[in-house]
Write a protein that holds these residues in place. Structure first.
Motif, PDB file in Angstrom:
ATOM      1  N   PHE A 283      -6.319   6.611   9.485  1.00  0.00           N
ATOM      2  CA  PHE A 283      -5.616   7.117  10.659  1.00  0.00           C
ATOM      3  C   PHE A 283      -6.336   8.309  11.254  1.00  0.00           C
ATOM      4  O   PHE A 283      -6.971   9.100  10.543  1.00  0.00           O
TER       5      PHE A 283
ATOM      6  N   PRO B  92      -7.238  -4.717   6.565  1.00  0.00           N
ATOM      7  CA  PRO B  92      -6.892  -3.433   5.926  1.00  0.00           C
ATOM      8  C   PRO B  92      -6.421  -3.589   4.497  1.00  0.00           C
ATOM      9  O   PRO B  92      -6.001  -2.613   3.880  1.00  0.00           O
TER      10      PRO B  92
ATOM     11  N   TYR C  52       0.835   5.458   1.079  1.00  0.00           N
ATOM     12  CA  TYR C  52       0.190   6.496   1.871  1.00  0.00           C
ATOM     13  C   TYR C  52       0.907   7.820   1.649  1.00  0.00           C
ATOM     14  O   TYR C  52       2.110   7.858   1.391  1.00  0.00           O
TER      15      TYR C  52
ATOM     16  N   HIS D 183      -1.616  13.309   9.141  1.00  0.00           N
ATOM     17  CA  HIS D 183      -1.522  11.880   9.365  1.00  0.00           C
ATOM     18  C   HIS D 183      -1.518  11.160   8.015  1.00  0.00           C
ATOM     19  O   HIS D 183      -1.932  11.727   7.001  1.00  0.00           O
ATOM     20  N   PRO D 184      -1.030   9.916   7.986  1.00  0.00           N
ATOM     21  CA  PRO D 184      -0.988   9.189   6.714  1.00  0.00           C
ATOM     22  C   PRO D 184      -2.384   8.971   6.144  1.00  0.00           C
ATOM     23  O   PRO D 184      -3.315   8.627   6.878  1.00  0.00           O
TER      24      PRO D 184
ATOM     25  N   PHE E  86      -4.397   6.907   3.037  1.00  0.00           N
ATOM     26  CA  PHE E  86      -4.289   5.793   2.094  1.00  0.00           C
ATOM     27  C   PHE E  86      -4.461   6.298   0.667  1.00  0.00           C
ATOM     28  O   PHE E  86      -5.395   7.044   0.352  1.00  0.00           O
TER      29      PHE E  86
ATOM     30  N   TYR F 236      -8.987  -1.362   1.629  1.00  0.00           N
ATOM     31  CA  TYR F 236      -9.123   0.092   1.686  1.00  0.00           C
ATOM     32  C   TYR F 236      -8.085   0.743   2.585  1.00  0.00           C
ATOM     33  O   TYR F 236      -8.151   1.929   2.851  1.00  0.00           O
ATOM     34  N   GLY F 237      -7.140  -0.042   3.068  1.00  0.00           N
ATOM     35  CA  GLY F 237      -6.075   0.515   3.880  1.00  0.00           C
ATOM     36  C   GLY F 237      -6.525   0.913   5.260  1.00  0.00           C
ATOM     37  O   GLY F 237      -7.659   0.681   5.672  1.00  0.00           O
ATOM     38  N   TYR F 238      -5.606   1.510   5.974  1.00  0.00           N
ATOM     39  CA  TYR F 238      -5.904   2.012   7.303  1.00  0.00           C
ATOM     40  C   TYR F 238      -6.477   3.422   7.194  1.00  0.00           C
ATOM     41  O   TYR F 238      -6.072   4.195   6.340  1.00  0.00           O
TER      42      TYR F 238
ATOM     43  N   GLN G  35       0.844  -1.183   0.000  1.00  0.00           N
ATOM     44  CA  GLN G  35       0.000   0.000   0.000  1.00  0.00           C
ATOM     45  C   GLN G  35       0.887   1.243   0.000  1.00  0.00           C
ATOM     46  O   GLN G  35       2.031   1.189   0.430  1.00  0.00           O
TER      47      GLN G  35
END
Lengths: 111, 115
Positions: free
Chosen positions: B106, B99, A35, A42-43, A45, B102-104, A33
């Motif tokens: 934060f 995850p 980011y 903040h990171p 996606f 769609y990933g995390y 992934q």
């Protein structure tokens, strides 16, 4: 343990120039992934790559996953000041749901 | 949808004091993570919860760090006693069960400074 390295650590470009960051894992990944983290933020996606050799595009951003699934790249065409930030890759260890974040590449775009 | 909420936003404490951070994940996200991000580095996973059970806490310094997730929703991360090297941004993230689609997501993080 598994390590995920990114190069370069920093990159300054003139607005309109292209930019590429490379991500390298010490072990084969299930997927990767990307980011983006704006300064002080903040990171967030961006995208996920799963297949060997996969290429995905998001407007001016092109993401690529290596054939061996151990490396990846993010290329930005004609950078803009809004591209400023740190770009992280995060690789998923095979057999786990755990992602290891890379060391990041900080991009500065000079207007 | 509302994002991941964290508080406080900033915290300054002296070494050997204790501190706690709070996180409220996105509604419906079963998995919650605490990450530590030291300045200039990528986020490092401290602990992962699935509902209210711990899935991975292998990198949590258990002699000083503790975390809990009550009723599978909110979570708190505590440091006691704090050391200078604990100065970092503590990020909470949540995801649907896994995850890897769609990933995390934060939260904005808590910036901790230990003096």
């Amino acid at each position: 343990g598994q390590q995920v390295m990114q190069i370069p650590q920093y990159q300054h470009v003139q607005e309109g120039e292209d930019f590429t960051t490379y991500c390298n894992s010490s072990t084969t990944l299930s997927n990767i992934q990307w980011y983006k983290q704006r300064p002080g933020g903040h990171p967030v996606f961006l995208i996920q790559l799963v297949k060997s050799g996969e290429v995905k595009k998001q407007k001016r951003l092109t993401f690529q996953f290596g054939e061996a699934k151990k490396n990846s790249s993010l290329h930005i065409t004609a950078t803009q000041t809004t591209d400023v930030g740190t770009y992280f890759c995060a690789g998923q260890r095979i057999g786990t749901y755990k992602y290891i974040f890379g060391t990041g590449t900080r991009l500065k775009v000079l207007a | 949808e509302a994002g991941v909420a964290q508080s406080p936003r900033y915290k300054i404490i002296e070494k050997r004091q204790s501190v706690a951070f709070w996180c409220n994940p996105i509604s419906g996200h079963a998995t919650l993570y605490w990450y530590q991000q030291i300045l200039g580095q990528g986020p490092k996973l401290l602990i992962q919860f699935q509902n209210n059970g711990v899935v991975d806490d292998s990198q949590l310094p258990k002699d000083r760090f503790s975390a809990e997730r009550l009723k599978g929703v909110d979570s708190t991360l505590k440091i006691q006693p704090a050391k200078l090297e604990d100065s970092a941004v503590y990020l909470c993230a949540s995801s649907l069960d896994r995850p890897d689609t769609y990933g995390y997501t934060f939260g904005s993080g808590t910036r901790l400074t230990v003096v």
